[in-house]
Design a protein around this motif. Structure first.
Motif, PDB file in Angstrom:
ATOM      1  N   TYR A  35      14.929  16.746   1.723  1.00 44.18           N
ATOM      2  CA  TYR A  35      13.578  17.068   1.262  1.00 44.18           C
ATOM      3  C   TYR A  35      12.652  16.028   1.829  1.00 44.18           C
ATOM      4  O   TYR A  35      12.934  14.830   1.739  1.00 44.18           O
ATOM      5  CB  TYR A  35      13.562  17.062  -0.270  1.00 44.18           C
ATOM      6  N   TYR A  63       2.896  12.036   2.272  1.00 43.99           N
ATOM      7  CA  TYR A  63       1.903  11.497   1.366  1.00 43.99           C
ATOM      8  C   TYR A  63       0.685  11.047   2.160  1.00 43.99           C
ATOM      9  O   TYR A  63       0.805  10.534   3.279  1.00 43.99           O
ATOM     10  CB  TYR A  63       2.477  10.309   0.581  1.00 43.99           C
ATOM     11  N   GLN A 110      -2.763   8.643   1.969  1.00 47.35           N
ATOM     12  CA  GLN A 110      -3.313   7.511   1.240  1.00 47.35           C
ATOM     13  C   GLN A 110      -4.663   7.132   1.808  1.00 47.35           C
ATOM     14  O   GLN A 110      -4.768   6.766   2.981  1.00 47.35           O
ATOM     15  CB  GLN A 110      -2.372   6.307   1.300  1.00 47.35           C
ATOM     16  N   GLU A 149      -6.629   3.391  -2.665  1.00 44.37           N
ATOM     17  CA  GLU A 149      -5.976   4.319  -3.570  1.00 44.37           C
ATOM     18  C   GLU A 149      -4.470   4.292  -3.349  1.00 44.37           C
ATOM     19  O   GLU A 149      -3.978   3.792  -2.346  1.00 44.37           O
ATOM     20  CB  GLU A 149      -6.495   5.741  -3.359  1.00 44.37           C
ATOM     21  N   GLY A 150      -3.742   4.884  -4.285  1.00 47.66           N
ATOM     22  CA  GLY A 150      -2.316   5.050  -4.083  1.00 47.66           C
ATOM     23  C   GLY A 150      -2.044   6.302  -3.273  1.00 47.66           C
ATOM     24  O   GLY A 150      -2.878   7.199  -3.190  1.00 47.66           O
ATOM     25  N   PRO A 151      -0.854   6.378  -2.673  1.00 46.66           N
ATOM     26  CA  PRO A 151      -0.489   7.594  -1.933  1.00 46.66           C
ATOM     27  C   PRO A 151      -0.428   8.796  -2.871  1.00 46.66           C
ATOM     28  O   PRO A 151      -0.118   8.652  -4.057  1.00 46.66           O
ATOM     29  CB  PRO A 151       0.902   7.268  -1.382  1.00 46.66           C
ATOM     30  N   LEU A 209       0.855  13.106  -2.867  1.00 49.76           N
ATOM     31  CA  LEU A 209       1.566  14.148  -2.133  1.00 49.76           C
ATOM     32  C   LEU A 209       0.582  15.081  -1.454  1.00 49.76           C
ATOM     33  O   LEU A 209      -0.349  15.598  -2.071  1.00 49.76           O
ATOM     34  CB  LEU A 209       2.455  14.944  -3.083  1.00 49.76           C
ATOM     35  N   PHE A 229       2.176   8.998   5.158  1.00 48.83           N
ATOM     36  CA  PHE A 229       3.557   8.549   5.062  1.00 48.83           C
ATOM     37  C   PHE A 229       4.494   9.755   5.052  1.00 48.83           C
ATOM     38  O   PHE A 229       4.307  10.695   4.273  1.00 48.83           O
ATOM     39  CB  PHE A 229       3.785   7.749   3.782  1.00 48.83           C
ATOM     40  N   PRO A 272      13.976   7.366  -2.884  1.00 47.49           N
ATOM     41  CA  PRO A 272      13.231   7.967  -1.774  1.00 47.49           C
ATOM     42  C   PRO A 272      13.083   6.930  -0.665  1.00 47.49           C
ATOM     43  O   PRO A 272      13.052   5.739  -0.926  1.00 47.49           O
ATOM     44  CB  PRO A 272      11.880   8.309  -2.410  1.00 47.49           C
ATOM     45  N   PHE A 302      10.757   5.841   2.636  1.00 47.95           N
ATOM     46  CA  PHE A 302       9.455   6.027   3.263  1.00 47.95           C
ATOM     47  C   PHE A 302       9.445   5.476   4.682  1.00 47.95           C
ATOM     48  O   PHE A 302      10.046   4.432   4.966  1.00 47.95           O
ATOM     49  CB  PHE A 302       8.371   5.303   2.466  1.00 47.95           C
ATOM     50  N   GLY A 303       8.717   6.166   5.558  1.00 47.91           N
ATOM     51  CA  GLY A 303       8.380   5.587   6.845  1.00 47.91           C
ATOM     52  C   GLY A 303       7.260   4.577   6.667  1.00 47.91           C
ATOM     53  O   GLY A 303       6.716   4.424   5.565  1.00 47.91           O
ATOM     54  N   LYS A 304       6.898   3.890   7.752  1.00 47.72           N
ATOM     55  CA  LYS A 304       5.885   2.847   7.651  1.00 47.72           C
ATOM     56  C   LYS A 304       4.462   3.383   7.739  1.00 47.72           C
ATOM     57  O   LYS A 304       3.505   2.636   7.568  1.00 47.72           O
ATOM     58  CB  LYS A 304       6.115   1.787   8.726  1.00 47.72           C
ATOM     59  N   PHE A 351       2.216  -1.132  -6.018  1.00 48.58           N
ATOM     60  CA  PHE A 351       2.052   0.220  -6.525  1.00 48.58           C
ATOM     61  C   PHE A 351       3.199   0.559  -7.457  1.00 48.58           C
ATOM     62  O   PHE A 351       4.369   0.312  -7.157  1.00 48.58           O
ATOM     63  CB  PHE A 351       2.029   1.235  -5.382  1.00 48.58           C
ATOM     64  N   GLY A 411       0.185   5.171  -8.934  1.00 51.28           N
ATOM     65  CA  GLY A 411      -1.013   4.578  -9.495  1.00 51.28           C
ATOM     66  C   GLY A 411      -1.941   4.117  -8.386  1.00 51.28           C
ATOM     67  O   GLY A 411      -1.626   4.233  -7.205  1.00 51.28           O
TER      68      GLY A 411
END
Lengths: 116, 114
Positions: free
Chosen positions: A32, A36, A38, A42-44, A46, A89, A104, A106-108, B90, B106
């Motif tokens: 999956y 995301y 961003q 702010e935060g990331p 979806l 992301f 999960p 994450f890529g950079k 975060f 957040g």
């Protein structure tokens, strides 16, 4: 150990062009892939996601293309707008922590700038 | 309203001081996370919590500890903060056990350690 790689690190396009953001992974167990978005300060959040059983997912101007054999996917942003300027992301479900628990991965990220 | 709330938003501390970052969520999510974000390094996972008192180290746990005594609340603690812990932190939560599916983030806490 980075298992999700994104390219390019930064991308600049003109308004109206299609931006293409790339992502690749190493672990065949990943099933999956959420992307995301961003914005600064702010935060990331979806944006769009795809399951490994599909090869394409569309949501408005945003499309994910997925190639399971090559372990690659890409996010296409059609008719790019200045408001799309953000960091994107690519993430994957199925990673494992050092303690053996799922996490999960994450890529950079790719920083996209859309010029008007 | 689905929300992850982080407090404080900005924090300045001196090296050696203790730091407490707090996070709350109103979605009854089982799984919660702490990440730090630094330029060029993306999101680095510090800790995952799979439920109350069920915490697991992430990729960079050294120098941090966490506490989760209620499902809706997850704290990150820096004992004797160091200058290299200056970062944006975060918190996130997700519905399913195991760290998969959608993460809700957040707005972040910007920590400066002088």
């Amino acid at each position: 150990q980075q298992q999700v790689r994104q390219s390019p690190q930064s991308l600049t396009v003109w308004e109206g062009e299609t931006a293409i953001l790339n992502c690749s992974y190493e672990n065949s167990a990943f099933d999956y892939f959420p992307w995301y978005q961003q914005f600064p300060g702010e935060g990331p959040a979806l944006l769009i996601s795809i399951l490994s059983v599909s090869d394409k997912k569309e949501d408005g101007r945003f499309t994910i293309f997925f190639n399971k054999r090559e372990k690659k996917l890409s996010l296409h942003i059609a008719d790019s707008q200045p408001g799309d300027s953000a960091t994107y992301f690519c993430a994957a479900r199925g990673g494992v922590t050092s303690g053996g628990n799922y996490k999960p991965t994450f890529g950079k990220g790719t920083s996209l700038v859309v010029h008007p | 309203d689905m929300k992850v709330t982080q407090m404080p938003r900005y924090l300045i501390k001196r090296m050696g001081e203790n730091v407490l970052l707090e996070c709350g969520q109103d979605m009854s999510h089982e799984t919660m996370y702490w990440y730090r974000q630094d330029p060029g390094l993306g999101l680095q996972l510090i800790y995952i919590s799979y439920d109350v008192d069920s915490n697991s180290e992430g990729d960079i746990p050294k120098g941090y500890r966490v506490s989760r005594k209620k499902r809706e609340h997850f704290s990150l603690i820096l004992d004797s903060a160091k200058t290299n812990q200056t970062s944006v932190y975060f918190c996130a939560s997700s519905l399913s056990l195991g760290g998969g599916n959608t993460l809700y983030f957040g707005a972040g806490t910007r920590l400066s350690v002088l």
